[in-house]
Design an enzyme around this catalytic site. Structure first.
Site, PDB file in Angstrom:
ATOM      1  N   HIS A 176       0.877  -1.181   0.000  1.00 57.83           N
ATOM      2  CA  HIS A 176       0.000   0.000   0.000  1.00 57.83           C
ATOM      3  C   HIS A 176       0.909   1.225   0.000  1.00 57.83           C
ATOM      4  O   HIS A 176       1.974   1.212   0.630  1.00 57.83           O
ATOM      5  CB  HIS A 176      -0.852   0.071   1.278  1.00 57.83           C
ATOM      6  CG  HIS A 176      -2.101  -0.761   1.256  1.00 57.83           C
ATOM      7  ND1 HIS A 176      -2.583  -1.387   2.382  1.00 57.83           N
ATOM      8  CD2 HIS A 176      -2.984  -1.041   0.252  1.00 57.83           C
ATOM      9  CE1 HIS A 176      -3.708  -2.029   2.080  1.00 57.83           C
ATOM     10  NE2 HIS A 176      -3.967  -1.842   0.798  1.00 57.83           N
ATOM     11  N   CYS A 272      -2.604   3.483   8.886  1.00 64.52           N
ATOM     12  CA  CYS A 272      -3.705   2.649   8.378  1.00 64.52           C
ATOM     13  C   CYS A 272      -4.705   2.281   9.457  1.00 64.52           C
ATOM     14  O   CYS A 272      -5.785   1.789   9.143  1.00 64.52           O
ATOM     15  CB  CYS A 272      -3.194   1.444   7.595  1.00 64.52           C
ATOM     16  SG  CYS A 272      -1.954   0.489   8.395  1.00 64.52           S
TER      17      CYS A 272
HETATM   18  N1  ARG Z   1      -3.477  -6.998   6.767  1.00 70.43           N
HETATM   19  C1  ARG Z   1      -3.949  -5.813   6.134  1.00 70.43           C
HETATM   20  C2  ARG Z   1      -3.912  -5.973   4.620  1.00 70.43           C
HETATM   21  O1  ARG Z   1      -3.020  -6.628   4.131  1.00 70.43           O
HETATM   22  C3  ARG Z   1      -3.128  -4.637   6.570  1.00 70.43           C
HETATM   23  C4  ARG Z   1      -3.620  -3.367   5.973  1.00 70.43           C
HETATM   24  C5  ARG Z   1      -2.880  -2.171   6.465  1.00 70.43           C
HETATM   25  N2  ARG Z   1      -3.393  -1.046   5.806  1.00 70.43           N
HETATM   26  C6  ARG Z   1      -2.692  -0.154   5.118  1.00 70.43           C
HETATM   27  N3  ARG Z   1      -3.324   0.833   4.605  1.00 70.43           N
HETATM   28  N4  ARG Z   1      -1.400  -0.287   4.961  1.00 70.43           N
HETATM   29  O2  ARG Z   1      -4.757  -5.483   3.916  1.00 70.43           O
END
Ligand code: ARG
Length: 295
Positions: A176, A272
């Site tokens: 992300h 997040c």
């Molecule tokens: N386990 C989650 C996923 O893989 C973590 C998300 C974290 N969110 C972020 N915006 N980085 O989607």
């Protein structure tokens, strides 16, 4: 006006599956009771730090069986009180869409958002985690290539009538945008160059002058401390390096570092676990000329 931030109650957080390289269900389940207790204490410490930085919090309930709902940055892109709900790429997180839709319905009923819209089906876009508002420049930076799709970016830009600069993510570890890129309120951009395709690095360097670019090392990015929440001159983040702390201090930011280890076991940290509800484009310098865009 105070920053308004959405969080999700961590009661049902766990690490139950692997959808990014950080996720370690075995480590979580080796000591689930302790990890649950630590997670709830870390979450509370983050909530306290955000309140102390001047934010007001809205807390959505968690849902059993949807452990990653604790990361509401992925729920939607929100700007000017308008919410564009996300479409999750991973089947594990898709059931969150309906839950966040009803959560946003309740926020709308209370006047915290005025509109709740949905992206067309099949067009993956994982909310503010991959579409970050740059308050200093007045445009979005939009990640794609891992979870969110490039063709979703134009939809987001059109919906908000604002520019979204695409940034291609090339490493599964930086899945992300918010784990490797953090625009700060003063215009500095904290980022890890190794996460981006060469043309996207060029785009960053074209738009952000050298004095405002803060490059993190791989090791620093590995602390997930770039996943930070900046409110005014306060940066709330997972534990960082002495070097980055000093660089941020030199730019006039006060860092508040938290132990977010249980959430890092899921690939997430401070940013997040939050979603800003009060972002506004008023005063934005780069409003898209919709007439031109439609041509
Ligand atoms: N386990 C989650 C996923 O893989 C973590 C998300 C974290 N969110 C972020 N915006 N980085 O989607």
């Amino acid at each position: 006006m105070a920053a308004q931030i959405l969080m999700t109650d961590p009661a049902h957080f766990a690490v139950d599956y692997v959808i990014n390289p950080w996720m370690r269900p075995a480590a979580w389940h080796a000591d689930a009771d302790v990890n649950r207790a630590t997670a709830s204490a870390s979450w509370a410490a983050l909530a306290t730090a955000l309140r102390q930085a001047g934010a007001e919090l809205e807390v959505l309930p968690g849902v059993p069986g949807l452990p990653d709902m604790v990361f509401p940055a992925n729920a939607a892109v929100v700007l000017d009180r308008r919410a564009l709900l996300s479409r999750f790429a991973c089947p594990e997180r898709r059931p969150e869409e309906a839950r966040f839709r009803s959560g946003f319905g309740r926020l709308q009923a209370r006047g915290l958002v005025t509109e709740v819209a949905t992206l067309p089906e099949g067009l993956f876009q994982e909310g503010a985690g991959d579409c970050i508002w740059d308050e200093a420049r007045g445009h979005f930076w939009a990640g794609h290539g891992q979870r969110s799709r490039n063709d979703a970016i134009a939809e987001v830009a059109t919906f908000f009538g604002l520019e979204a600069v695409p940034l291609e993510l090339v490493s599964p570890r930086f899945y992300h945008l918010d784990v490797c890129f953090c625009p700060l309120p003063g215009g500095e951009v904290l980022y890890y160059p190794g996460a981006f395709a060469p043309a996207s690095l060029e785009a960053i360097r074209e738009r952000v002058p050298a004095v405002q670019r803060i490059e993190a090392t791989k090791q620093e990015a590995g602390l997930l401390c770039l996943n930070a929440v900046a409110i005014g001159r306060t940066v709330v983040m997972a534990r960082t390096s002495a070097r980055l702390r000093a660089v941020l201090d030199g730019c006039g930011y006060r860092t508040v570092e938290l132990d977010l280890a249980p959430f890092i076991l899921a690939g997430g940290a401070a940013f997040c676990m939050t979603l800003r509800l009060d972002r506004s484009s008023v005063g934005a310098s780069r409003r898209l000329d919709l007439a031109t865009a439609a041509e």
